[in-house]
Design a protein around this motif. Structure first.
Motif, mmCIF file in Angstrom:
data_model
loop_
_atom_site.group_PDB
_atom_site.id
_atom_site.type_symbol
_atom_site.label_atom_id
_atom_site.label_comp_id
_atom_site.label_asym_id
_atom_site.label_seq_id
_atom_site.Cartn_x
_atom_site.Cartn_y
_atom_site.Cartn_z
ATOM 1 N N SER A 11 15.162 2.439 -2.178
ATOM 2 C CA SER A 11 14.924 2.132 -0.768
ATOM 3 C C SER A 11 13.624 1.363 -0.589
ATOM 4 N N GLY A 12 12.612 1.657 -1.418
ATOM 5 C CA GLY A 12 11.366 0.882 -1.361
ATOM 6 C C GLY A 12 11.613 -0.583 -1.654
ATOM 7 N N ALA A 13 12.405 -0.852 -2.685
ATOM 8 C CA ALA A 13 12.738 -2.238 -3.028
ATOM 9 C C ALA A 13 13.569 -2.887 -1.926
ATOM 10 N N GLY A 14 14.534 -2.146 -1.391
ATOM 11 C CA GLY A 14 15.379 -2.699 -0.335
ATOM 12 C C GLY A 14 14.600 -3.035 0.930
ATOM 13 N N GLY A 17 0.813 -1.220 0.000
ATOM 14 C CA GLY A 17 0.000 0.000 0.000
ATOM 15 C C GLY A 17 0.840 1.262 0.000
ATOM 16 N N LEU A 18 1.923 1.253 0.792
ATOM 17 C CA LEU A 18 2.818 2.414 0.798
ATOM 18 C C LEU A 18 3.441 2.638 -0.574
ATOM 19 N N LEU A 19 3.848 1.547 -1.215
ATOM 20 C CA LEU A 19 4.424 1.679 -2.555
ATOM 21 C C LEU A 19 3.376 2.138 -3.569
ATOM 22 N N LEU A 20 2.146 1.680 -3.412
ATOM 23 C CA LEU A 20 1.081 2.146 -4.319
ATOM 24 C C LEU A 20 0.835 3.645 -4.157
ATOM 25 N N CYS A 21 0.925 4.138 -2.945
ATOM 26 C CA CYS A 21 0.794 5.590 -2.729
ATOM 27 C C CYS A 21 1.928 6.338 -3.431
ATOM 28 N N TYR A 22 3.122 5.792 -3.358
ATOM 29 C CA TYR A 22 4.262 6.408 -4.039
ATOM 30 C C TYR A 22 4.070 6.374 -5.557
ATOM 31 N N PHE A 66 1.713 9.093 -6.491
ATOM 32 C CA PHE A 66 2.415 10.372 -6.490
ATOM 33 C C PHE A 66 3.256 10.542 -7.751
ATOM 34 N N LEU A 67 3.939 9.487 -8.177
ATOM 35 C CA LEU A 67 4.752 9.565 -9.393
ATOM 36 C C LEU A 67 3.882 9.767 -10.631
ATOM 37 N N LEU A 68 2.700 9.163 -10.661
ATOM 38 C CA LEU A 68 1.783 9.396 -11.786
ATOM 39 C C LEU A 68 1.346 10.858 -11.838
ATOM 40 N N TYR A 69 1.063 11.432 -10.676
ATOM 41 C CA TYR A 69 0.740 12.859 -10.612
ATOM 42 C C TYR A 69 1.922 13.692 -11.109
ATOM 43 N N SER A 70 3.123 13.297 -10.725
ATOM 44 C CA SER A 70 4.326 14.007 -11.139
ATOM 45 C C SER A 70 4.500 13.954 -12.659
ATOM 46 N N ILE A 71 4.244 12.785 -13.242
ATOM 47 C CA ILE A 71 4.336 12.644 -14.705
ATOM 48 C C ILE A 71 3.299 13.521 -15.392
ATOM 49 N N TYR A 72 2.078 13.497 -14.871
ATOM 50 C CA TYR A 72 1.012 14.325 -15.449
ATOM 51 C C TYR A 72 1.411 15.801 -15.419
ATOM 52 N N ALA A 103 10.250 4.780 -15.099
ATOM 53 C CA ALA A 103 11.150 3.707 -14.645
ATOM 54 C C ALA A 103 10.991 3.485 -13.135
ATOM 55 N N ALA A 104 10.811 4.565 -12.388
ATOM 56 C CA ALA A 104 10.586 4.442 -10.943
ATOM 57 C C ALA A 104 9.263 3.725 -10.665
ATOM 58 N N ILE A 105 8.243 4.033 -11.460
ATOM 59 C CA ILE A 105 6.949 3.354 -11.315
ATOM 60 C C ILE A 105 7.102 1.867 -11.610
ATOM 61 N N LEU A 106 7.836 1.541 -12.668
ATOM 62 C CA LEU A 106 8.069 0.145 -13.010
ATOM 63 C C LEU A 106 8.763 -0.592 -11.859
ATOM 64 N N ALA A 107 9.766 0.039 -11.262
ATOM 65 C CA ALA A 107 10.476 -0.577 -10.128
ATOM 66 C C ALA A 107 9.520 -0.819 -8.960
#
Length: 197
Positions: free
Chosen positions: A165-168, A61-66, A69-75, A105-109
């Motif tokens: 850090s999310g992946a780690g 869920g935390l990663l989905l929130c991130y 946020f990245l989708l908003y940033s892309i928009y 790429a960050a979204i893909l990760a």
């Protein structure tokens, strides 16, 4: 004689009051029978499964929130380029579409991390490690461009470190939950045959 009697009464009354906070005495070391062992192991397996689902869901869920946020940033970068402060720092360093590609790429990760975290199978662990590699590439990209700025911006350090850090953290969470599951499995293997009389 009176002291021993008082001592026994004191221990007994103390034990009754704080039953759940005391250590076992010699009398409590009786073996438990097979049915009690089965119930205990089954309850531990149930608790472990619930905890595993809970923590996997929390970090996903935390990663989905991130990701949101990245989708908003892309928009924002696509329709209103350089309006976001953390993108505006790179206005003279990178073109707008390169920043959008880095965010994708960050979204893909992050999505790969979520997939690896939600599935407990061993082959799904590859998703976690692959997302870590993609997060490393994103981190190198952002750090390279951050170091080229006139002044290093500490307030945007989350750009390179976010997906990595999310992946780690998710790899570590998956490791802890897997170890916990294996400990419960070992406990089932340690069960012994005993019948209370």
């Amino acid at each position: 004689m009176i002291m021993q009697k008082l001592s026994r009464q004191w221990r007994k009354s103390d034990y009754d009051e704080d039953d759940k906070f005391t250590l076992p005495t010699r009398d409590d070391f009786r073996p438990i029978d097979s049915q009690e062992q089965e119930e205990l192991v089954r309850s531990l397996e149930k608790v472990q499964t619930q905890q595993s689902l809970l923590w996997r869901a929390v970090f996903s869920g935390l990663l989905l929130c991130y990701v949101a946020f990245l989708l908003y940033s892309i928009y924002q970068q696509a329709y209103y380029p350089w309006e976001l402060r953390y993108h505006a720092y790179f206005i003279y360093e990178v073109d707008a579409w390169t920043i959008i590609a880095a965010d994708w790429a960050a979204i893909l990760a992050c999505l790969m991390t979520i997939k690896g975290l939600l599935h407990e199978a061993n082959y799904c662990k590859r998703w976690l490690w692959s997302s870590c590699c993609i997060g490393m590439i994103v981190a190198v990209f952002w750090l390279h461009h951050m170091l080229r700025l006139a002044r290093f911006r500490w307030d945007i350090l989350w750009l390179p470190l976010g997906p990595l850090s999310g992946a780690g953290v998710c790899i570590y969470v998956d490791y802890l939950l897997t170890v916990s599951s294996e400990e419960v499995r070992k406990l089932r293997g340690y069960m012994y045959a005993y019948k209370a009389r």
